[in-house]
Design an enzyme around this catalytic site. Structure first.
Site, PDB file in Angstrom:
ATOM      1  N   TYR A 151      23.215  34.248 -14.276  1.00  0.00           N
ATOM      2  CA  TYR A 151      22.302  33.127 -14.547  1.00  0.00           C
ATOM      3  C   TYR A 151      23.106  31.856 -14.842  1.00  0.00           C
ATOM      4  CZ  TYR A 151      18.565  30.556 -17.020  1.00  0.00           C
ATOM      5  OH  TYR A 151      17.641  29.610 -17.433  1.00  0.00           O
ATOM      6  N   THR A 186       8.608  30.625 -23.369  1.00  0.00           N
ATOM      7  CA  THR A 186       7.930  30.937 -22.103  1.00  0.00           C
ATOM      8  C   THR A 186       8.121  32.424 -21.829  1.00  0.00           C
ATOM      9  OG1 THR A 186       9.881  30.669 -20.710  1.00  0.00           O
ATOM     10  CG2 THR A 186       8.621  28.658 -21.202  1.00  0.00           C
TER      11      THR A 186
HETATM   12  N1  NAP Z   1      12.438  29.146 -21.157  1.00  0.00           N
HETATM   13  C1  NAP Z   1      13.683  28.816 -21.452  1.00  0.00           C
HETATM   14  O1  NAP Z   1      14.174  29.066 -22.571  1.00  0.00           O
HETATM   15  C2  NAP Z   1      14.520  28.115 -20.425  1.00  0.00           C
HETATM   16  C3  NAP Z   1      15.744  27.590 -20.818  1.00  0.00           C
HETATM   17  C4  NAP Z   1      16.540  26.957 -19.884  1.00  0.00           C
HETATM   18  C5  NAP Z   1      16.125  26.854 -18.594  1.00  0.00           C
HETATM   19  N2  NAP Z   1      14.933  27.371 -18.208  1.00  0.00           N
HETATM   20  C6  NAP Z   1      14.538  27.265 -16.806  1.00  0.00           C
HETATM   21  O2  NAP Z   1      13.220  26.763 -16.715  1.00  0.00           O
HETATM   22  C7  NAP Z   1      12.662  27.159 -15.454  1.00  0.00           C
HETATM   23  C8  NAP Z   1      11.247  27.667 -15.696  1.00  0.00           C
HETATM   24  O3  NAP Z   1      11.305  28.875 -16.430  1.00  0.00           O
HETATM   25  P1  NAP Z   1      10.265  29.248 -17.593  1.00  0.00           P
HETATM   26  O4  NAP Z   1      11.015  29.249 -18.840  1.00  0.00           O
HETATM   27  O5  NAP Z   1       9.050  28.438 -17.476  1.00  0.00           O
HETATM   28  O6  NAP Z   1      10.013  30.792 -17.236  1.00  0.00           O
HETATM   29  P2  NAP Z   1       8.749  31.571 -16.627  1.00  0.00           P
HETATM   30  O7  NAP Z   1       7.575  31.357 -17.506  1.00  0.00           O
HETATM   31  O8  NAP Z   1       9.222  32.956 -16.378  1.00  0.00           O
HETATM   32  O9  NAP Z   1       8.468  30.825 -15.244  1.00  0.00           O
HETATM   33  C9  NAP Z   1       9.250  31.067 -14.109  1.00  0.00           C
HETATM   34  C10 NAP Z   1       8.517  30.521 -12.907  1.00  0.00           C
HETATM   35  O10 NAP Z   1       9.303  30.774 -11.730  1.00  0.00           O
HETATM   36  C11 NAP Z   1       8.469  31.400 -10.744  1.00  0.00           C
HETATM   37  N3  NAP Z   1       9.241  32.292  -9.883  1.00  0.00           N
HETATM   38  C12 NAP Z   1       9.961  33.385 -10.260  1.00  0.00           C
HETATM   39  N4  NAP Z   1      10.484  33.991  -9.181  1.00  0.00           N
HETATM   40  C13 NAP Z   1      10.079  33.260  -8.092  1.00  0.00           C
HETATM   41  C14 NAP Z   1      10.293  33.383  -6.687  1.00  0.00           C
HETATM   42  N5  NAP Z   1      11.043  34.378  -6.175  1.00  0.00           N
HETATM   43  N6  NAP Z   1       9.726  32.465  -5.866  1.00  0.00           N
HETATM   44  C15 NAP Z   1       8.956  31.466  -6.374  1.00  0.00           C
HETATM   45  N7  NAP Z   1       8.738  31.290  -7.696  1.00  0.00           N
HETATM   46  C16 NAP Z   1       9.289  32.180  -8.548  1.00  0.00           C
HETATM   47  C17 NAP Z   1       7.434  32.176 -11.558  1.00  0.00           C
HETATM   48  O11 NAP Z   1       6.238  32.378 -10.823  1.00  0.00           O
HETATM   49  P3  NAP Z   1       5.822  33.700 -10.002  1.00  0.00           P
HETATM   50  O12 NAP Z   1       6.119  34.879 -10.844  1.00  0.00           O
HETATM   51  O13 NAP Z   1       4.361  33.440  -9.741  1.00  0.00           O
HETATM   52  O14 NAP Z   1       6.608  33.656  -8.731  1.00  0.00           O
HETATM   53  C18 NAP Z   1       7.165  31.195 -12.692  1.00  0.00           C
HETATM   54  O15 NAP Z   1       6.216  30.227 -12.279  1.00  0.00           O
HETATM   55  C19 NAP Z   1      13.620  28.189 -14.870  1.00  0.00           C
HETATM   56  O16 NAP Z   1      14.422  27.571 -13.885  1.00  0.00           O
HETATM   57  C20 NAP Z   1      14.480  28.576 -16.059  1.00  0.00           C
HETATM   58  O17 NAP Z   1      15.754  29.031 -15.677  1.00  0.00           O
HETATM   59  C21 NAP Z   1      14.109  28.008 -19.102  1.00  0.00           C
END
Ligand code: NAP
Length: 263
Positions: A151, A186
């Protein structure tokens, strides 16, 4: 908020978490949205909560062809103003335990997807006199984090690609905003992958203590409207980033201490 009125904004990972919060807030600001992720039902749910126009464009971004997907997105409203590359997947496994398949799966979604979508949309931005690309990186893209080798590598790679693109492009009216969130509450830890590809399925303590997705989305929206190049959005864990920069030995000691835990 007038910055977003009538703008066409394509959000990937819009079915959950940060992407969902972005969709709701941008819709309330008058934007026209295109919502992408794999789960069409979840996207329809998000759409039903949007106050303005929203199109659902389901796609698995771990595989192309990205050119066709970009054309399908453009055809929703005839143009795109802002692409938010937000879809992503996390990891909960040591480097040794992480299979090649999982390593590649994480690189496909967290690195190749934003890069290839951006490559495919740039000609449209050139023709249309500009546009904006946003990429959700991570604090793990700024420093090493235990049990996140794949990651963190994918997010570092994305950081390197988009920062280099910022220095190189010559497209008038085109800008790139890189977002490096810390912990956001999330489903990221629930959906994170173990080394064998199994879903982690747990809300980790650190994730639970993260800032709300709506707060993160509000700060991302502010950064987009100001066309900021890079912002770190985090709670108290932001000090880890400063520590990594200025007192690296202390950072390594602390990171190793928590290396075996689901944090
Ligand atoms: N939450 C944190 O602490 C955090 C910290 C740093 C960075 N981020 C980044 O923030 C971004 C959003 O993550 P989140 O925290 O909101 O997590 P999340 O709630 O798990 O959301 C992830 C999103 O990505 C989509 N996704 C996953 N696999 C996919 C695929 N193969 N094709 C298309 N869409 C896909 C999921 O939708 P489906 O399952 O419907 O495909 C979901 O909408 C990510 O890039 C993550 O790395 C999050």
């Amino acid at each position: 908020m007038n910055y977003f009125r009538d703008k066409v904004i394509w959000i990937t990972g819009a079915s959950s978490g940060i992407g969902e919060a972005l969709a709701l807030q941008l819709s309330a600001s008058g934007a026209r949205l295109i919502l992408t992720s794999r789960n069409e039902n979840a996207l329809q749910q998000v759409k039903s909560q949007c106050t303005g126009p929203a199109a659902v464009l389901p796609a698995d971004l771990s595989a192309g062809p990205f050119h066709d997907l970009v054309q399908a997105a453009i055809s929703e409203y005839g143009k795109i103003d802002i692409l938010i590359n937000n879809a992503g997947i996390g990891q909960r496994a040591t480097a040794e335990a992480t299979s090649e398949a999982v390593l590649r799966r994480i690189m496909e979604l967290d690195f190749y997807a934003p890069v290839l979508l951006t490559q495919a949309i740039i000609p449209h931005f050139r023709e249309n006199g500009g546009g904006q690309v946003v990429v959700t990186g991570s604090m793990a893209g700024l420093m090493g984090v235990p049990r996140r080798t794949a990651y963190s590598a994918a997010k570092h790679a994305a950081m390197g690609y988009f920062e280099s693109l910022q220095t190189e492009h010559d497209i008038p009216g085109f800008s790139i905003t890189i977002i490096s969130p810390g912990r956001v509450r999330t489903n990221l830890s629930l959906n994170a992958l173990h080394g064998n590809g199994a879903r982690h399925g747990q809300m980790d303590e650190g994730q639970e203590k993260g800032i709300p997705a709506a707060t993160c989305a509000r700060k991302i929206i502010q950064a987009i409207s100001r066309q900021r190049k890079h912002v770190v959005i985090a709670g108290e864990e932001k000090w880890l980033w400063w520590m990594r920069k200025f007192i690296p030995p202390l950072y390594y000691t602390i990171a190793r201490k928590y290396g075996s835990k689901d944090v």
